[in-house]
Scaffold this active site. Structure first.
Site, PDB file in Angstrom:
ATOM      1  N   CYS A  18       0.787  -1.234   0.000  1.00  0.00           N
ATOM      2  CA  CYS A  18       0.000   0.000   0.000  1.00  0.00           C
ATOM      3  C   CYS A  18       0.827   1.296   0.000  1.00  0.00           C
ATOM      4  O   CYS A  18       1.276   1.705  -1.048  1.00  0.00           O
ATOM      5  CB  CYS A  18      -0.989  -0.041   1.162  1.00  0.00           C
ATOM      6  SG  CYS A  18      -2.443   0.967   0.856  1.00  0.00           S
TER       7      CYS A  18
ATOM      8  N   HIS B 178      -3.049  -5.844   2.896  1.00  0.00           N
ATOM      9  CA  HIS B 178      -2.650  -5.817   4.307  1.00  0.00           C
ATOM     10  C   HIS B 178      -3.131  -7.113   4.949  1.00  0.00           C
ATOM     11  O   HIS B 178      -3.658  -7.998   4.296  1.00  0.00           O
ATOM     12  CB  HIS B 178      -3.348  -4.650   5.018  1.00  0.00           C
ATOM     13  CG  HIS B 178      -2.965  -3.311   4.525  1.00  0.00           C
ATOM     14  ND1 HIS B 178      -1.764  -2.712   4.828  1.00  0.00           N
ATOM     15  CD2 HIS B 178      -3.649  -2.402   3.780  1.00  0.00           C
ATOM     16  CE1 HIS B 178      -1.730  -1.508   4.284  1.00  0.00           C
ATOM     17  NE2 HIS B 178      -2.853  -1.296   3.638  1.00  0.00           N
TER      18      HIS B 178
END
Ligand code: GLN
Length: 245
Positions: free
Chosen positions: A93, A193
């Site tokens: 990310c 994640h």
């Protein structure tokens, strides 16, 4: 055998359990008798070529990304050289976005990246949250599951970096073209994640194997581990993605 892991900006970029990826690397190596040393690469760290065998960087908010982006420029040349040598890296990310050409925030600030991936990221109004399932050609079995939460829309620009996979459930790079993540040599970027590695042990082993092969310049066959719990975790996460998606 020994692996040296460089952990990029652990204090600034570490959300949604990303640090767990480091624990996963360590444990899977420990189970196989591979010694692991983790070094934090924080702001001001003077990174040298050849220092590390594997790199990891997690996610963070725009504010932290702004701080990191400046410092990352000082490490750009070394990281690019390492990437070209085939060193594996996993970027999630916030770090993933900074490995592209730039990230344009919702405040229209253009944060420069290090262009390791030929891609751009532009903040959008839509926050893309939820469990995500992708299918990749990189490893087998082909499913990878994670949790995404980003406003940025990422677009891969040319053939130098390929998407990591195709979105089966969730948003991925931009919620439109069904791509997720990027791959350049053994450098991976993605929005997953979770942390992503404990429930995707094949991805963890792909990176560990590559790191050892580049370091020791020979083919490595990793000792098989009992991953039944890990695969159960993956299955549960996939089921959840289907329920909530
Ligand atoms: N700030 C970035 C975005 O929202 C990255 C967020 C993250 O790392 N989860 O797109």
């Amino acid at each position: 055998m020994k692996l040296k892991i460089g952990y990029l900006y652990p204090k600034l970029l570490n959300i949604y359990g990303d640090r767990g990826n480091i624990t996963c690397f360590k444990q899977r190596c420990l189970w196989r008798g591979i010694h692991v040393e983790v070094t934090d690469i924080s702001i001001g760290y003077s990174l040298k070529e050849g220092e590390f065998d594997l790199f990891f960087g997690g996610g963070g908010q725009d504010k932290q990304q702004l701080i990191v982006a400046k410092d990352l420029q000082t490490k750009k040349e070394v990281l690019k050289k390492e990437a070209d040598k085939g060193k594996p890296m996993l970027t999630i990310c916030g770090t993933y976005q900074l490995f592209g050409r730039f990230f344009k925030t919702s405040k229209k600030e253009k944060i420069p990246g290090i262009s390791l991936f030929d891609m751009i990221t532009i903040a959008s109004e839509q926050r893309k949250i939820g469990n995500i399932v992708i299918k990749t050609k990189l490893i087998k079995p082909s499913l990878i599951v994670g949790f995404e939460n980003h406003s940025g829309n990422t677009f891969i620009k040319d053939g130098l970096s390929q998407p990591l996979g195709r979105v089966i459930k969730g948003f991925g790079n931009n919620g439109r073209d069904k791509t997720e993540g990027a791959v350049y040599k053994n450098v991976l970027g993605c929005y997953l994640h979770g942390p992503v590695l404990p429930k995707n042990p094949h991805l963890a082993d792909f990176l560990i194997k590559k790191a050892l092969e580049v370091k020791y310049q020979k083919k490595i066959n990793l000792k098989k581990l009992d991953d039944s719990l890990e695969w159960q975790a993956q299955e549960k996460a996939v089921q959840r993605a289907y329920k909530t998606g």
